[in-house]
Design an enzyme around this catalytic site. Structure first.
Site, PDB file in Angstrom:
ATOM      1  N   ARG A 463     -15.640  31.609  -5.214  1.00 14.16           N
ATOM      2  CA  ARG A 463     -16.347  32.047  -6.417  1.00 14.16           C
ATOM      3  C   ARG A 463     -17.487  33.001  -6.076  1.00 14.16           C
ATOM      4  O   ARG A 463     -18.138  32.880  -5.039  1.00 14.16           O
ATOM      5  CB  ARG A 463     -16.932  30.846  -7.170  1.00 14.16           C
ATOM      6  CG  ARG A 463     -15.883  29.974  -7.825  1.00 14.16           C
ATOM      7  CD  ARG A 463     -16.533  28.990  -8.761  1.00 14.16           C
ATOM      8  NE  ARG A 463     -17.630  28.277  -8.109  1.00 14.16           N
ATOM      9  CZ  ARG A 463     -18.685  27.796  -8.758  1.00 14.16           C
ATOM     10  NH1 ARG A 463     -18.791  27.957 -10.070  1.00 14.16           N
ATOM     11  NH2 ARG A 463     -19.633  27.148  -8.109  1.00 14.16           N
ATOM     12  N   SER A 527     -18.788  26.175   3.204  1.00 12.45           N
ATOM     13  CA  SER A 527     -18.622  24.725   3.346  1.00 12.45           C
ATOM     14  C   SER A 527     -17.785  24.342   4.557  1.00 12.45           C
ATOM     15  O   SER A 527     -16.799  23.597   4.460  1.00 12.45           O
ATOM     16  CB  SER A 527     -17.994  24.153   2.073  1.00 12.45           C
ATOM     17  OG  SER A 527     -18.745  24.520   0.953  1.00 12.45           O
ATOM     18  N   ASP A 581     -22.261  23.377   1.276  1.00  8.71           N
ATOM     19  CA  ASP A 581     -22.114  22.936  -0.117  1.00  8.71           C
ATOM     20  C   ASP A 581     -22.906  21.669  -0.416  1.00  8.71           C
ATOM     21  O   ASP A 581     -23.377  21.471  -1.540  1.00  8.71           O
ATOM     22  CB  ASP A 581     -20.646  22.753  -0.492  1.00  8.71           C
ATOM     23  CG  ASP A 581     -19.887  21.861   0.474  1.00  8.71           C
ATOM     24  OD1 ASP A 581     -20.475  21.456   1.499  1.00  8.71           O
ATOM     25  OD2 ASP A 581     -18.704  21.580   0.221  1.00  8.71           O
TER      26      ASP A 581
END
Length: 833
Positions: A463, A527, A581
Site C-alpha cells: 500500500r 514488515s 509493522d
C-alpha cells in the site's frame, strides 16, 4: 376376537352405513376440519419450542427429552452389538454382527420372549431379572467368540437422561405398572440384573433409548438418511434429530442429538379439549392413567381400539346399531385388537394425505422399520462405540495442542530468557529473539502536524498512503491510500525487480493523487526482520512470509528503495524512517491511547514490539530514555527450545516451507501456517480411519488448500450443517461427526496459537512491570492482523490467557486502525518534528 365375532363387527359396520343419518350426529365429532388440524399442529409446534428452551420438564406441555444419542450409523462400524427391546407384551433380543466384508457385512440373530402374566403382575426387580434372563437365554443359544458385548436397551417409557447410559424413569405409560422403578436409573437396574444373571459374559449397557429413537436408527442408512422416528403402536411417540444449540442446557455444544418428544403427553394443558369426543372421555375413564397422555389416547392402538369399542357400545346401547345388543366384545376393555380394524380403515393413506395438507412445503418419505426398534437399539450400540473410539482417536491426536498452565509458565520463562539474550550486547548475535533497536524513542503526543507519505510492505499486498496529521480538534489523522499487488514472481525475483515494482506503484499513486513534484517525508513500513543502525537505515536479516528476492538480505532496504527511485526520474522521496509493522501499530494506537507501549501483529505472520528502557538495551549506546524494540519473536524456538511443543504436524509444515528450520514460533501462531497444520491433522485422522470413513481424499493432499479464512469460517458456524456445507465446497463429503471433528481440529489449532501468542505478551508485560518496579501494571497493547481481527475466538482466547498467566498486569488490547500506514506516518511526523 374369534372369526364369528369379527364377521359380526364387519356386518354391523356395513349395516350402519344404511343408517348413517341416524348415527351421524354421534360420530360427527371425529371428523376434524383443516382449521382444527392446523390449530393442533401449531399448538404442538409451540409446545415443542417451549420444551426445547426449558430445562425443567415436569410441568411442560411437551417434555422434549434429550436422548444423548449424538451419532447415527455411518457404515464403518464393526463388531458384535446387542439390542434389547421391551414392549408391552414381549421382549426382543438381537445380536447385530457388523464386519467390513463386502459379501456379508451384516448378520442378525434375534429371539422374542413373551412377558408372562406373573411378570406383568410382579415387581420392577422381577421385571429386570426377567430381561436379563432373556439376554442370557439368547446368548447361551449362540456360539460366540467374544464374551465382551455392548448393549443398548430400547425402553418405550418417558425417561430423563443425564447421559446416554444414565436415565431415570419419569412415569409408566401405556397402562403398564411395575413398582419400584419410577425415579430410578433404568440403565443401572438393567446393568445390575445382567451382572447377576449373565455371569458368562461381560455385558455393558452403554445406552438406553426410547422406541422412537430406535425406530429412527433402524431406518437410517448412509444412502437414505432418516431424521425422524415415528411410533404408532400400542402407544405413540416421535423422535427426531435436533441441533444442540436449540436444546436448553446443551445450547453451547456443537452437533446434534436425537430428541424424544414424548408427544403422548401433549394435551395436559387442555390443548386437545376442542377435539376430544364424549367417547374419548369414556375410554379415558377406563384407563389406568385417567386424564393423562391424551394425545396418545387419540392415536395409540390400545386406546384407539377401546375408543372404537366404547363408541360402538354407546351406539348399540342407544339402539342405533347391532339392534341394541351389547356383546361381550363391546363390554370388555381390551377385547378389541388393532388387527380387527386395520382392514376396514386406510390408516396409512389418511396419514400421508393429511400430512401433505398440513406441511405442503415438506417432502416426507415414510420408510417402514423392517427389523424394528431392537435393530435400531443394536445400531445405537454400534454407533456409540464407534463414536467413542473416534473421540478417543481425536483426543490422542490433538493432545499435544492442549497447553497446560505449567506449559505456558515454562514457555513464558523461556521467552524471557531469549529476550534478555537479544538485549545483551554479548549474546545478541546468537539470540533467536533478536530484540532489534528501532531508534523510535518517542510516542506521539498530539502536537504532530503536516502531510506525510507512508509505504506498507508486509505481504502480497503493498500500500501507498498519503497522511494528513492535524490537531484532534480538526479531526486528527486523515488518510488516502491505494493497494497494489506484489506478484509471487516479483516477491521471489531479485532486489532490482522488487524495488522497481514498488517505485512504479509509488509513481502511480503520485499521479492519481496529483502530488507529482512534491517531496513529502516518508515512513516506510517494512514488515521483515531488519537490523537498524538508525531510524532511516535497516539491514534485512532474512525474508519471511513467502518472499525470497535475491540481493536484499544483508542490504539496507531504504538504500535499495532510494536507488530504485533514482532509476526513475519522475518522483523524489524523503525516507525519514523505516518502520516495522508492529512499531507502526503501536504508534497508531498510542496516538489514541497514551498508555499503549506494545505493538502486536497476528496476521499472515506474527511479531511484537515494546518500549524498553535504554539502560537495558546493550546493543545501543546510552542509558537515558526509552527505545522501541522490534522483538522479531517469530524466530523464538529456532534454537530448539520449543522442541517439546512442536508436533509432527508442525514439523511437516516447517519442512514444506521456504524457510525450513526458521520462524518456528511464528509457524505455531500465524495465519499463513494454521491451515496447513489443520490439513496434516485431517490427513492423519483419515489414515487412522477416524474421519471421512478412512477414505483418502485428493483434496486433503493438496498443499495450502485451507487458508486462514477456512478456520475462521469453520469455527464461526453455529451448527454442523454449516461446517458440512463449507467442507462440501472443497469437494469433501462429510458426516455430522466428521464436521464436528474438523471443527474440533480447527479449534485446537487456533486455541494453541492464541495461547502461544499470550505466552509472548505475558513475557513482555512482565518485563515492563519489572522495569518500572511496580506490583501492578496497567498497559495497552495495540493489535493488528487479520487473524486477530477476523477469527471468532482468537482474540478472546488471547485476552483470557494473558490475564491468566500475567495476573499482576492489567492488559488492555486496542485494535489498531490501519497501524501499518498511520503508524509509519506518525513516526515520520515525530521524527520530522
Amino acid at each position: 376376537m374369534n372369526s364369528e365375532q369379527k364377521k359380526l363387527l364387519e356386518a354391523a359396520l356395513m349395516r350402519s352405513q344404511c343408517n348413517e343419518s341416524k348415527i351421524q350426529k354421534h360420530v360427527q365429532a371425529f371428523h376434524l376440519p383443516q382449521e382444527q388440524l392446523q390449530h393442533v399442529r401449531d399448538s404442538l409446534y409451540s409446545a415443542m419450542q417451549t420444551g426445547l428452551k426449558e430445562k425443567v420438564k415436569d410441568s411442560l406441555p411437551l417434555p422434549m427429552l434429550p436422548s444423548y444419542v449424538c451419532t447415527l450409523t455411518d457404515g464403518t462400524e464393526t463388531g458384535d452389538f446387542l439390542g434389547l427391546e421391551m414392549k408391552k407384551d414381549q421382549v426382543k433380543v438381537m445380536l447385530l454382527q457388523l464386519s467390513d466384508r463386502k459379501d456379508d457385512p451384516v448378520v442378525m440373530k434375534k429371539k422374542d420372549f413373551p412377558i408372562t402374566e406373573n411378570i406383568v403382575n410382579g415387581s420392577g426387580e422381577q421385571l429386570f431379572e426377567f430381561l436379563a434372563k432373556c439376554v442370557a437365554t439368547f446368548l447361551d443359544g449362540l456360539s460366540l467368540n467374544t464374551k465382551n458385548l455392548s448393549l443398548c436397551f430400547c425402553f418405550p417409557f418417558p425417561c430423563e437422561h443425564i447421559a446416554l447410559n444414565q436415565c431415570k424413569l419419569i412415569r409408566w405409560s401405556k397402562d403398564c405398572r411395575w413398582p419400584g422403578v419410577e425415579g430410578h436409573d433404568v440403565a443401572q437396574l438393567l446393568q445390575t440384573a445382567l451382572n447377576q444373571t449373565c455371569k458368562n459374559y461381560q455385558i455393558e449397557v452403554i445406552a438406553v433409548i426410547n422406541d422412537s429413537v430406535g425406530t429412527l436408527l433402524s431406518c437410517h442408512s448412509e444412502k437414505e438418511p432418516c431424521e425422524v422416528g415415528l411410533v404408532i403402536d400400542a402407544g405413540t411417540n416421535c423422535g427426531y434429530v435436533e441441533e444442540l444449540q436449540h436444546i436448553a442446557g446443551l445450547e453451547h455444544g456443537a452437533g446434534c442429538m436425537c430428541i424424544n418428544t414424548e408427544w403422548s403427553s401433549f394435551g395436559k394443558l387442555g390443548e386437545l379439549n376442542d377435539i376430544t369426543t364424549e367417547f374419548d372421555l369414556q375410554m379415558d375413564k377406563q384407563s389406568m392413567d385417567r386424564g393423562k397422555n391424551m394425545f396418545e389416547k387419540l392415536v395409540g392402538s390400545i386406546y384407539l381400539c377401546d375408543t372404537i369399542r366404547v363408541t360402538l357400545a354407546t351406539l348399540a346401547e342407544k339402539g342405533d346399531i347391532f339392534s341394541g345388543v351389547l356383546t361381550p366384545t363391546l363390554l370388555t376393555k381390551g377385547k378389541m385388537e388393532l388387527q380387527d380394524i386395520v382392514d376396514i380403515i386406510e390408516y396409512g393413506q389418511i396419514l400421508q394425505e393429511t400430512l401433505k395438507s398440513l406441511a405442503p412445503d415438506c417432502t416426507v418419505t415414510f420408510a417402514t422399520s423392517e427389523h424394528g426398534c431392537v435393530f435400531g437399539a443394536a445400531r445405537v450400540a454400534a454407533a456409540t462405540l464407534r463414536l467413542k473410539h473416534q473421540q478417543e482417536g481425536v483426543a490422542q491426536v490433538l493432545a499435544p495442542f492442549r497447553l497446560s498452565m505449567s506449559d505456558m509458565d515454562t514457555l513464558r520463562t523461556m521467552m524471557r530468557q531469549e529476550m534478555e539474550k537479544g538485549l545483551s550486547k554479548e549474546t545478541h548475535s546468537t539470540a533467536t529473539v533478536r530484540m532489534l533497536p528501532t531508534y523510535v524513542r518517542h510516542l506521539p503526543d498530539g502536537t504532530e502536524r503536516g502531510e506525510f507519505l507512508a509505504l506498507d510492505l508486509g505481504g502480497t499486498n503493498f500500500r501507498v498512503l498519503m497522511v494528513q496529521v492535524k490537531s484532534k480538534e480538526e479531526g486528527g489523522v486523515h488518510m488516502v491510500s491505494e493497494t497494489y499487488t506484489i506478484p509471487p514472481e516479483v516477491a521471489q525475483s531479485n532486489a532490482i525487480e522488487l524495488f522497481d515494482h514498488i517505485v512504479q506503484c509509488i509513481n502511480d499513486f503520485h499521479s492519481k493523487h496529483s502530488i507529482v513534484g512534491r517531496t513529502l517525508p516518508l515512513g516506510f513500513t517494512f514488515s521483515f526482520p531488519c537490523s537498524q543502525t538508525n531510524l532511516d537505515k535497516g539491514i534485512l536479516l532474512r525474508w519471511t512470509k513467502g518472499f525470497s528476492a535475491t540481493g536484499c538480505v544483508g542490504e539496507d532496504v531504504v538504500q535499495l528503495l532510494r536507488e530504485a527511485v533514482k532509476r526513475q526520474t519522475d518522483i523524489d522521496i524523503d525516507v525519514v524512517a523505516i518502520v516495522n509493522d508492529t512499531v507502526g501499530t503501536m504508534m497508531a494506537c498510542a496516538y489514541v491511547d497514551p498508555n499503549c507501549e506494545i505493538g502486536l501483529i497476528v496476521g499472515t505472520g506474527t511479531n511484537a514490539c515494546y518500549m524498553e528502557e535504554m539502560r537495558n538495551v546493550g546493543t545501543v549506546e546510552g542509558d537515558e530514555g526509552r527505545m522501541c524494540i522490534n522483538m522479531e519473536w517469530g524466530a523464538f524456538g529456532d534454537n530448539g527450545c520449543l522442541e517439546h511443543y512442536i508436533t509432527q504436524f508442525d514439523e511437516k509444515v516447517d519442512a514444506e516451507s521456504i524457510n525450513a528450520g526458521q520462524q518456528r514460533y511464528e509457524k505455531l501462531i500465524s495465519g499463513m501456517y494454521l491451515g496447513e497444520i489443520v490439513r496434516y491433522i485431517l490427513l492423519e485422522l483419515t489414515m487412522r480411519k477416524v474421519i471421512f470413513r478412512g477414505r483418502p481424499s485428493e483434496v486433503l493432499k493438496t498443499k495450502n488448500i485451507f487458508p486462514t479464512k477456512f478456520l475462521t469460517n469453520v469455527e464461526d458456524t453455529p451448527g454442523h450443517h454449516y461446517v458440512c456445507n463449507i467442507l462440501e465446497e472443497y469437494g469433501l463429503s462429510v458426516s455430522t461427526e466428521d464436521a464436528l471433528v474438523v471443527k474440533d481440529v480447527c479449534r485446537a489449532v487456533s486455541s494453541r496459537a492464541a495461547k502461544m501468542c499470550a505466552v509472548g505478551i505475558s513475557a513482555v508485560v512482565e518485563k515492563i512491570r519489572e522495569n518500572r518496579r511496580v506490583s501492578k501494571l496497567d498497559i495497552t497493547v495495540g493489535v493488528d492482523g487479520t487473524l486477530y481481527k477476523m477469527h471468532p475466538y482468537f482474540a478472546t482466547k488471547l485476552h483470557k490467557t494473558t490475564a491468566l498467566i500475567a495476573p499482576n498486569c492489567n492488559v488492555k488490547f486496542l485494535l489498531s486502525e490501519d497501524g501499518s500506514g498511520k503508524g509509519a506516518a506518525l513516526i515520520a511526523a515525530v521524527a520530522h518534528k
